[in-house]
Design an enzyme around this catalytic site. Structure first.
Site, PDB file in Angstrom:
ATOM      1  CB  CYS B 124      90.511  80.569  20.299  1.00  0.00           C
ATOM      2  SG  CYS B 124      90.675  82.015  21.353  1.00  0.00           S
ATOM      3  CB  THR B 126      95.875  74.998  20.337  1.00  0.00           C
ATOM      4  OG1 THR B 126      96.693  75.218  19.201  1.00  0.00           O
ATOM      5  CG2 THR B 126      96.450  73.850  21.148  1.00  0.00           C
ATOM      6  N   GLY B 131      96.785  70.057  19.342  1.00  0.00           N
ATOM      7  CA  GLY B 131      96.938  71.282  18.576  1.00  0.00           C
ATOM      8  C   GLY B 131      97.188  70.988  17.108  1.00  0.00           C
ATOM      9  CG  ASP B 240      99.211  78.362   3.898  1.00  0.00           C
ATOM     10  OD1 ASP B 240     100.011  77.605   4.487  1.00  0.00           O
ATOM     11  OD2 ASP B 240      98.385  77.955   3.053  1.00  0.00           O
ATOM     12  NE  ARG B 268     136.166  83.843  29.911  1.00  0.00           N
ATOM     13  CZ  ARG B 268     136.592  83.689  31.161  1.00  0.00           C
ATOM     14  NH1 ARG B 268     136.925  84.735  31.886  1.00  0.00           N
ATOM     15  NH2 ARG B 268     136.676  82.493  31.684  1.00  0.00           N
ATOM     16  CB  THR B 313     101.758  75.451   1.690  1.00  0.00           C
ATOM     17  OG1 THR B 313     100.510  76.094   1.449  1.00  0.00           O
ATOM     18  CG2 THR B 313     101.622  74.523   2.871  1.00  0.00           C
ATOM     19  CD  GLU B 363     101.718  81.650  14.226  1.00  0.00           C
ATOM     20  OE1 GLU B 363     101.422  82.700  14.763  1.00  0.00           O
ATOM     21  OE2 GLU B 363     101.623  81.471  13.009  1.00  0.00           O
ATOM     22  N   GLY B 364     102.212  75.683  14.499  1.00  0.00           N
ATOM     23  CA  GLY B 364     102.515  74.461  13.754  1.00  0.00           C
ATOM     24  C   GLY B 364     103.852  73.907  14.209  1.00  0.00           C
TER      25      GLY B 364
END
Lengths: 260, 382
Positions: B124, B126, B131, B240, B268, B313, B363-364
């Site tokens: 928890c 955001t 966010g 990270d 196809r 990072t 997640e970012g």
């Protein structure tokens, strides 16, 4: 109870298969080998019996070349088998079911065995001969096409059924015995991640090859061919469902002659 | 010499995840996508097989896998269903702050009983007001004796309606900005903790998402993860670790899109031959295949870097950003390959586009990832 399960590595179901350059067998290059479906049921049965009869031990035995044989032994260990035994063999020996049974018999004879379990047949060549040959080689009773295998502790006997053409046979049998199991009536379990990781480090015992001439294959495959691609599918072009059904009935009646 | 081959252990883990994705997830993916059903039976099975608490050390009841192995598993699961995978790996995200920031006593007390049975946890961070600006969050934590009192609201919280444990980031003083943020482990049973109703989402519909409201929720000081004011750093260190598996998840969606498109191109027929024999489709497939492989390799590289002890990072931001952009693009091209059929819900590819979209946001968001990438990059040149 001392249980031995015999398993065979077979190509994964959705693998694209090819014949070898000499046309005699299946090319193992880029083929992923897994525990045969019938053998998964045999392993599951062994584990169910082990859970039901305290103090039981399950040994898994396989014969064949590296690395596929080691892989299925480790898969069986990950499912819960206690020990693995590898009867190393060149690929051409594996194509002969009786030669494979001879190698397995050497391994089984070397360990205690109240019950020897196999899938009733392999998922690739489907020869269905190994359980019977093992019974003969070990000189103990053998049964194929078995379902509902249970241990009756009071009488110290196995009880099971065989689905025969004329009806269902109900059997009871003392130990030791070789049983070839029907597939998938016992919903085989799936290995858990920690057990999979542990199985990678499990020791695998080697079983020696039988002395010659017993180990020589008595049969050699002559030619291996894949099924020809299926042809003759007919696409119905239609405007409405009624139109499609009308055309289908006409084809079934007039061309396929399924009904008059 | 770098080695891209997998060990037998890694292959076994990947195969197990692939089998689970094919047999347990994929058959229910379309139905759950249509109805928004949360397939708890799938998640229970994932737990039973050890596919759920992948990052939790084995001594605390998890699978104890390294980041590279986690990524192998997550890619396979996502090939079966992206939404289900998000719910399956949400525990990894939620429990990571306890793994990274919890004391040995807290790890034993919180992780052991949690991992001993099927349970879900939610991360928890955001809030409705933002966010990406995690330093400016407004959920308050006020010290009261040997407790903290939490007040505020979190949103877009994966698995929140079904979770029994929340890891919550709150501030002891908004004026301190990110230096006031503090992390807590909060049991769902705490009075004053209320998850909201399930959100109706564009994709990841087999996953469950809601708000979580904290109204005078009293949390013992013993449940504070790390010192006061260290929560922001803990959240960033958590992300990270968990960013790279999102790259793997996106790669799994992209691979599924490529698989569908390539198979369809062989079946196809137009103008008298399979569309895979038309150059326009060949170029599409070739570009898709390049992107999918690049996404996988960037993900592997990031996982390898972090597993080797580096912070990673830059690498994880690159992997997450590239793989999620790839997933959206490849899903889009798969739909185009299917033509009109691709736009129909009866075919599997439009779901992949809707599922892929979220990987660019959660997640970012990719905008933040690019900010991070540029910052790390320019540091190397400064």
């Amino acid at each position: 109870m001392e249980i031995v399960v015999c398993v065979k590595p077979v190509p994964e179901a959705d693998t694209r298969l090819r014949a070898t350059a000499d046309g005699r067998g299946l090319d193992p290059e880029n083929v992923k080998f897994v525990l045969a479906g019938y053998d998964e049921s045999a392993v599951e049965q062994a584990l169910l019996l082990k859970e039901a009869v305290p103090g039981s031990k399950v040994r898994v035995v396989s014969t064949g070349p590296a690395p596929r044989t080691e892989e299925v032994l480790r898969a069986a260990i990950a499912l819960g088998c206690d020990e693995a035994i590898w009867a190393e063999a060149p690929a051409e020996t594996v194509a002969d079911p009786v030669a494979a049974a001879r190698r397995l018999a050497v391994a089984v004879r070397a360990v205690p065995h109240d019950l020897v379990l196999c899938g009733k047949q392999a998922g690739d060549d489907e020869s269905g001969l190994v359980a019977g040959a093992l019974g003969e080689l070990l000189e103990i009773p053998d049964f194929g096409f078995v379902t509902d295998l249970r241990w009756d502790a009071a009488s110290a006997r196995f009880r099971f059924r065989r689905a025969a053409e004329a009806g269902t046979e109900h059997w009871e049998c003392a130990t030791p015995v070789v049983i070839g199991l029907q597939q998938a009536w016992n919903d085989p379990r799936t290995a858990k991640l920690p057990a999979i990781l542990k199985s990678r480090k499990a020791p695998i015992a080697r079983s020696p090859a039988p002395s010659l001439p017993d180990d020589a294959p008595r049969s050699v495959p002559e030619r291996f061919s894949l099924p020809a691609p299926r042809t003759g599918a007919k696409m119905i072009e239609y405007k409405t469902p009624e139109d499609a059904a009308t055309q289908l009935v006409r084809i079934l009646r007039e061309e396929a002659k399924v009904f008059p | 010499m770098p080695d891209f081959s997998l060990t037998p252990e890694q292959e076994s883990l990947r195969d197990a995840a692939r089998k689970f994705a094919r047999t347990e997830m994929a058959p229910h993916a379309a139905e759950c996508d249509r109805t928004g059903r949360f397939p708890e039976e799938v998640y229970r099975k994932a737990y039973d097989l050890g596919l759920m608490n992948l990052n939790v050390p084995t001594e605390h009841g998890g699978s104890g896998l390294g980041l590279f192995e986690q990524c192998l598993i997550v890619e396979e699961l996502a090939h079966g269903c992206g939404g289900m995978t998000t719910s399956i790996i949400a525990n990894c995200l939620a429990l990571e702050p306890i793994i990274l920031g919890g004391s040995p006593e807290q790890q034993t007390r919180l992780l052991d009983p949690f991992c001993a049975q099927y349970q879900l946890a939610s991360f928890c961070l955001t809030e409705p007001s933002g966010g990406s600006d995690a330093g400016g969050l407004s959920t308050r934590a006020r010290r009261s004796g040997d407790e903290y009192v939490l007040d505020g609201e979190k949103c877009f919280i994966t698995n929140a309606p079904h979770a029994s444990l929340y890891t919550v980031f709150a501030t002891i003083d908004p004026a301190l900005h990110h230096r006031g943020i503090t992390a807590f482990a909060v049991p769902r049973s705490t009075p004053g903790v209320t998850p909201g109703p399930d959100e109706d989402k564009m994709g990841h519909r087999a996953s469950s998402t809601s708000t979580v409201r904290f109204e005078g929720a009293r949390v013992p000081v013993a449940n504070r993860l790390g010192p006061e004011g260290e929560g922001f750093s803990l959240a960033m260190r958590t992300l990270d670790q968990t960013r790279t598996p999102i790259g793997a998840l996106a790669t799994g969606i992209a691979q599924a899109a490529l698989d569908h498109a390539a198979k369809y191109a062989l079946e196809r027929r137009t103008f008298g031959k399979p569309i895979g024999e038309h150059q326009a489709i060949q170029i599409k497939l070739a570009n898709m295949a390049q992107a999918v492989r690049a996404a996988r390799l960037l993900t592997w590289y990031s996982a390898w870097t972090i597993a080797g002890g580096a912070k990673g990072t830059l690498e994880s931001s690159i992997a997450k950003c590239f793989a999620s952009d790839t997933a959206l693009h490849v899903a889009d091209e798969a739909i185009q390959t299917f033509g009109g059929y691709g736009y129909m819900r009866a075919y599997p590819v439009e779901k992949l586009l809707r599922d892929a979209k979220l990987t660019q946001i959660y997640e970012g968001a990719n905008e933040i990832q690019r900010t991070v990438i540029a910052r790390e990059l320019l540091r190397e040149y400064a």
